[in-house]
Design an enzyme around this catalytic site. Structure first.
Site, PDB file in Angstrom:
ATOM      1  CB  SER A   2      -0.958  -0.043   1.183  1.00 26.13           C
ATOM      2  OG  SER A   2      -1.966   0.945   1.061  1.00 26.13           O
ATOM      3  CG  ASP A  12      -6.523  -2.516  -4.310  1.00 23.97           C
ATOM      4  OD1 ASP A  12      -7.236  -1.795  -3.594  1.00 23.97           O
ATOM      5  OD2 ASP A  12      -5.287  -2.614  -4.174  1.00 23.97           O
ATOM      6  CG  HIS A  28      -5.373  -2.341  -0.603  1.00 25.77           C
ATOM      7  ND1 HIS A  28      -4.748  -1.696  -1.660  1.00 25.77           N
ATOM      8  CD2 HIS A  28      -4.811  -1.834   0.540  1.00 25.77           C
ATOM      9  CE1 HIS A  28      -3.853  -0.838  -1.179  1.00 25.77           C
ATOM     10  NE2 HIS A  28      -3.866  -0.908   0.147  1.00 25.77           N
TER      11      HIS A  28
END
Length: 431
Positions: A239, A331, A366
């Site tokens: 991330s 995601d 994600h």
């Protein structure tokens, strides 16, 4: 008549790393008996997590989780690790939970039990036929954990057992902040000196330049460690951590990572901007924030708009080390798939596309974690250092494909590291 024999539950191994498979076998059941295999975990946050599958014993009175079908429960089909990856909070738990190990010096304990019949609720009010307690570890025996407060850098260093020297890794997580250690501990368990870094809680990093030097210093701390092979240091980020990873690879003239891995990230990082400014960049597109029918916040569209703003992208044509992008097609936090496509176009145009490897997983969100970690389609989230309220953030993914992706991605990550940090070196670590 003699009483019926008690069932025998075997779980092997009872003590293992979290990325190792276990074999669950029940014997001594009456043939054709419906039973439920159940896993229960009590987290460090005092929440209970469970998974279960419904089975029927064969003619020999045996149930093998690896070989038999689950006909219902939190997973179905032939799933040897379903009792772990399909875990979810027990009914009545707090909303928006995420299961993450805090103290890596202790194991995650799972109580594996066998219940008569096909049970779907109220497990803790019933008496199991038999149970076995297993330990799941992020730290292998002999791994050293060392607190780091050096040259302004805060983190935790994990060193594999043995004299080394070893390759090194800088490990960075995302915008939730804090010091997250479990992936670094697992990397050390696979032969890498790994530094888990906290990069949000510093009051002295008041400029982009000071912030960037902080990351370079952290890299140098690993590189200069006596048990590290100096030219075999890589970076792994998820991330926001993947943005920082790529930013270092693009812009640093001081440190040269041997390879980089970016999980669920993008390439939006304008020059001379602090991390906080990068986090706040999508807020200019706040009108694109979506809230779904479950009141889950969807952020991806705010980031997606930045693809049309070249000035906010990194110059990925300057990357000069192998880089692996690991992304999920579902995601909902960042447009990772679209960013990966754009990164590939930009790198190919710049002539360094041969350094890029990509994997994309359908039905995957994600939070691509180490294998057999539970899937979190949404959870509570508050960005570190930002004066915003906690929201229920949609990460995306469907449990079965996401869990398959986590298992495969970890294998590919370890293979990538092995190829780039261990292969063709005469300084093989003495594990």
């Amino acid at each position: 008549m003699s009483p019926p024999a008690s069932p025998i539950l075997s779980v092997q191994p009872t003590r293992a790393l979290v990325d190792e498979k276990v074999k669950v076998l029940v014997e001594n059941l009456p043939p054709g008996s419906p039973v439920t295999l159940h896993s229960l975990h009590h987290s460090e946050d005092e929440d209970y997590w469970e998974a279960f599958g419904h089975y029927v014993s064969d003619f020999g009175g045996i149930v093998s989780v690896a070989e038999d079908l689950s006909f219902g429960g939190t997973y179905t089909g032939k799933e040897d690790m379903g009792l772990l990856w399909s875990m979810r909070p027990v009914p009545g738990s707090r909303k928006g939970l995420r299961l993450r190990k805090k103290n890596v010096c202790s194991p995650m304990l799972h109580n594996i039990s066998v219940y008569s019949g096909h049970v779907t609720e109220g497990f803790r009010e019933q008496t199991p036929l038999t149970s076995v307690l297993i330990e799941r570890w992020y730290m292998a025996p002999g791994v050293k954990r060392i607190d780091v407060m050096e040259r302004g850098v805060r983190g935790t260093l994990f060193i594999p057992p043995g004299p080394g020297p070893f390759p090194g890794m800088l490990d960075m997580w995302g915008g939730g902040g804090g010091l997250v250690e479990y992936r670094s501990a697992l990397l050390a368990s696979h032969g890498y000196v790994s530094l888990a870094m906290d990069y949000f809680n510093s009051q002295e990093l008041e400029s982009a330049d000071l912030e960037f030097k902080y990351f370079e210093t952290a890299f140098n701390i690993i590189q200069e460690h006596p048990q590290v092979i100096p030219d075999r240091v890589g970076i792994l980020g998820l991330s926001l951590g993947s943005l920082v990873t790529m930013h270092i690879a693009v812009e640093s003239s001081v440190v040269k990572p041997r390879c980089c891995i970016c999980v669920s990230g993008s390439h939006f990082y304008p020059l001379d901007r602090t991390i906080m400014e990068v986090i706040m960049a999508p807020k200019s597109n706040s009108h694109l924030l979506r809230v779904d029918e479950n009141n889950h916040h969807v952020w991806r569209d705010m980031w997606l708009h930045l693809l049309n703003e070249p000035g906010k992208k990194m110059d990925v044509g300057k990357i000069n080390c192998p880089i692996l992008l690991v992304n999920g097609q579902d995601d909902q936090n960042v447009p990772a798939h679209e960013c990966a496509e754009d990164i590939a176009l930009l790198m190919n145009a710049a002539g360094n596309g041969h350094l890029l490897s990509r994997v994309l997983y359908p039905g995957t969100g994600h939070l691509i974690e180490p294998p057999y970690s539970p899937h979190f389609r949404a959870s509570n989230f508050k960005a570190a250092g930002v004066a915003t309220k906690t929201v229920m953030l949609l990460w995306g993914g469907q449990t079965k494909p996401h869990s398959d992706a986590q298992e495969d991605a970890w294998k590919k990550i370890l293979s990538f590291l092995q190829h780039n940090l261990y292969s063709s070196t005469s300084l093989r670590a003495k594990l």
